[in-house]
Design an enzyme around this catalytic site. Sequence first.
Site, short mmCIF file in Angstrom:
data_model
loop_
_atom_site.label_atom_id
_atom_site.label_comp_id
_atom_site.label_asym_id
_atom_site.label_seq_id
_atom_site.Cartn_x
_atom_site.Cartn_y
_atom_site.Cartn_z
N ASP A 113 0.81 -1.43 0.04
CA ASP A 113 0.06 0.06 0.07
C ASP A 113 0.68 1.16 -0.12
O ASP A 113 0.41 2.32 -0.77
CB ASP A 113 -0.95 0.16 1.25
CG ASP A 113 -2.11 -1.14 0.95
OD1 ASP A 113 -2.47 -1.20 -0.12
OD2 ASP A 113 -2.61 -1.63 1.96
N GLU B 259 -5.03 10.26 4.35
CA GLU B 259 -5.20 11.16 5.07
C GLU B 259 -4.39 12.47 5.29
O GLU B 259 -3.37 12.36 4.47
CB GLU B 259 -5.14 10.63 6.58
CG GLU B 259 -3.62 10.48 7.30
CD GLU B 259 -3.19 9.22 6.70
OE1 GLU B 259 -1.89 9.52 6.13
OE2 GLU B 259 -3.35 8.16 7.07
N ASN C 264 -5.67 6.38 10.84
CA ASN C 264 -6.69 6.60 11.61
C ASN C 264 -7.15 5.61 12.57
O ASN C 264 -7.52 5.68 13.82
CB ASN C 264 -7.80 7.08 10.51
CG ASN C 264 -9.47 6.85 11.31
OD1 ASN C 264 -9.59 7.99 11.87
ND2 ASN C 264 -10.00 5.89 10.98
N SER D 102 -5.34 3.19 13.75
CA SER D 102 -4.26 3.06 14.94
C SER D 102 -4.50 4.05 16.11
O SER D 102 -4.39 3.94 17.35
CB SER D 102 -2.90 3.24 14.60
OG SER D 102 -2.54 2.36 13.35
P1 NAP Z 1 4.37 2.78 6.42
O1 NAP Z 1 4.98 3.16 7.89
O2 NAP Z 1 5.20 1.58 5.96
O3 NAP Z 1 2.95 2.25 6.66
C1 NAP Z 1 2.37 1.81 7.73
C2 NAP Z 1 1.51 0.75 7.46
O4 NAP Z 1 0.13 1.07 6.71
C3 NAP Z 1 1.91 -0.35 6.38
O5 NAP Z 1 1.69 -1.51 6.67
C4 NAP Z 1 1.08 0.08 5.02
O6 NAP Z 1 0.75 -0.99 4.20
C5 NAP Z 1 -0.37 0.39 5.69
N1 NAP Z 1 -1.11 1.09 4.97
C6 NAP Z 1 -1.03 2.14 4.22
N2 NAP Z 1 -2.20 2.69 3.73
C7 NAP Z 1 -3.18 2.00 4.14
C8 NAP Z 1 -4.61 1.67 4.28
N3 NAP Z 1 -5.25 2.59 3.50
N4 NAP Z 1 -5.16 0.81 4.92
C9 NAP Z 1 -4.56 0.11 5.81
N5 NAP Z 1 -3.41 -0.16 5.72
C10 NAP Z 1 -2.63 0.85 5.19
O7 NAP Z 1 4.41 3.93 5.54
P2 NAP Z 1 3.81 3.78 3.99
O8 NAP Z 1 3.67 2.29 3.65
O9 NAP Z 1 4.39 4.70 3.27
O10 NAP Z 1 1.96 4.22 4.31
C11 NAP Z 1 1.76 5.48 4.65
C12 NAP Z 1 0.75 5.35 5.76
O11 NAP Z 1 1.27 4.96 6.80
C13 NAP Z 1 0.35 6.91 5.93
O12 NAP Z 1 -0.77 7.35 4.99
C14 NAP Z 1 -0.46 6.60 7.24
O13 NAP Z 1 -1.69 6.18 7.13
C15 NAP Z 1 0.33 5.26 7.95
N6 NAP Z 1 0.81 5.67 9.07
C16 NAP Z 1 0.14 4.72 10.07
C17 NAP Z 1 0.95 5.21 11.58
C18 NAP Z 1 0.34 4.46 12.55
O14 NAP Z 1 -0.43 3.57 12.27
N7 NAP Z 1 0.67 4.75 13.70
C19 NAP Z 1 1.79 6.21 11.60
C20 NAP Z 1 2.27 7.11 10.37
C21 NAP Z 1 1.70 6.59 9.20
P3 NAP Z 1 2.14 -1.78 3.19
O15 NAP Z 1 2.93 -2.60 4.47
O16 NAP Z 1 1.30 -2.48 2.67
O17 NAP Z 1 2.98 -0.66 2.87
#
Ligand code: NAP
Length: 269
Positions: free
Chosen positions: A53, A127, A169, A171
Amino acid sequence: MKADKKAFIKTNYMEDSIRIEKDVRIELAEAGFSVMDEYDDKSCDLIVCIGGDGAFLNLIHELDFPDAPIIGINTGHLGFFQEIEPEQTHEFMTNYIAGNYQEQSISAVDIVITCGGRKYRETGLNEVVVKGTVGCNVHLNMSIGGSFIETFTGDGILVSTPAGSTAYNYSLGGSIVDPRLRLLQVTPLAPINTVAYRSFTSSLMLPAGSALGLVPEHAPAPDIHIEFDGFSKDYHNVSEMKVKLSRKCVKLLRLETYDFWSKVKSKFL
Ligand code: NAP
Ligand code: MN
């Protein structure tokens, strides 16, 4: 479908993805596609994204929300955007040529940041997040459709699209939203709710047409940190921010059997 069809392939750095790209090229050639070296929005018929993703989100930003429909081949973890598994590539291409697929339009969210009289826009498919200086609370006067709601105090405010509801969102304790709904979810990051500060501790759901206003309590704020889909930028002397559903969207191709809730169940439970 026209005779001379063009595809664009984007592959992340993972070994698995690079290996799969070779098979994808063969499948595309058999289906009558030529592969473009550089993306051209006017002539591209199909984008193939190989990765997780995160790779999909990178592609969307790199191509600035392309018009062509996208099929994602998942070599990452969850695959919310990345619809098919590598071994389904042949099955997908056969169904795609026969017109047996669904197209899902996903809207993004815009934040317009005003600093020193100038406006800047950032867009997220998952987001946008507003935070203050690292390690400090941010104080934001929040309004919905122009009326003042609360002064938020905490780590920040996240505004998620339905597609992004399963990412950051979720998390934060936000709700999972069926992507057929058109709304924005406003989720607080570590809100403070005491006699000192009063902030909502749950998410708020806003209808597609409404705008969220965020004005730093002591505007202009010297440092505001904006995150969008895992990218980030710092803005200085911010007087206000407005968050709304974006005009930008992407067209995701889905298998005919695609069902959002089955995906949620298989990935989360
Ligand atoms: P990352 O830090 O590697 O991503 C975190 C996880 O979010 C990865 O496992 C990714 O999937 C998954 N993900 C991305 N979009 C998703 C969705 N729409 N629904 C469910 N899971 C999703 O960074 P990244 O891969 O570049 O992804 C960016 C996203 O990370 C941001 O848009 C934000 O939503 C998320 N993020 C999450 C947190 C948290 O949960 N605490 C903190 C910062 C950012 P893949 O492993 O397949 O790439
Ligand atoms: Mn990732």
